[in-house]
Design an enzyme around this catalytic site. Structure first.
Site: not given
Ligand code: THU
Length: 158
Positions: A61, A63, A72, A74, A111, A114
């Protein structure tokens, strides 16, 4: 008339019960967690894909201070595969996470955004792929298709 939707998946008490190939994929996902850029959530997520040529692609991920601009793990991995291995198909996708955002016994579950991308990948490649989700205490569940995670999806309902 009432209808019912059922989703089948396999549950393992510990991911060391999976095949060596799947364990490699999970290890890769944990490895790529280290490259997560997650200064805001402090939640490090890693996704790994085994492609049909057995190549492993991974993503973490990423940000951003403008929160919705982040992505994310995925989708980082899936879009990388789409851009760089357009002739290969996804065979298995695995997601893992490290951090306090989820209790350690809670399975990391993708999420909604994704899931939408995961499903379109499956539809586009005309091949179902397995999805391995793992909790921080080692439990894992395995689905046979991205469709299992997004029934009645936009544009793809049977
Ligand atoms: N996140 C992912 O990378 N994948 C998921 O399946 C759920 C959430 C990340 C998004 C964000 O950077 C952090 O996790 C917190 O939500």
């Amino acid at each position: 008339m009432r209808h019912e939707l059922k989703v089948k998946y396999q549950r393992y008490d510990n991911w060391d019960e999976l095949s060596p190939e799947d364990q490699d994929l999970i290890n890769m996902a944990y490895e790529v967690c280290k490259s997560a850029y997650a200064p805001y959530s402090k939640f490090h997520v890693g996704a790994s894909l085994r492609m049909t040529n057995n190549e492993i692609i991974s993503g973490s991920n990423q940000e951003n201070i403008a929160y919705p601009s982040g992505l994310c793990a995925e989708r980082v991995a899936l879009f990388y595969a789409g851009a760089n291995l357009p002739n290969e198909k996804v065979q298995t996708l695995c997601v893992v996470a490290k951090g306090d955002l989820l209790p350690i016994e809670k399975i990391l579950s993708p999420c909604g955004a994704c899931r939408q991308v995961m499903l379109e990948t499956e539809v586009r490649q005309e091949l179902k792929y397995r999805i391995i989700l793992v909790s921080q205490n080692g439990v894992c569940i395995v689905f046979d298709s991205a469709q299992d995670l997004l029934p009645l999806a936009f544009g793809v309902t049977d």
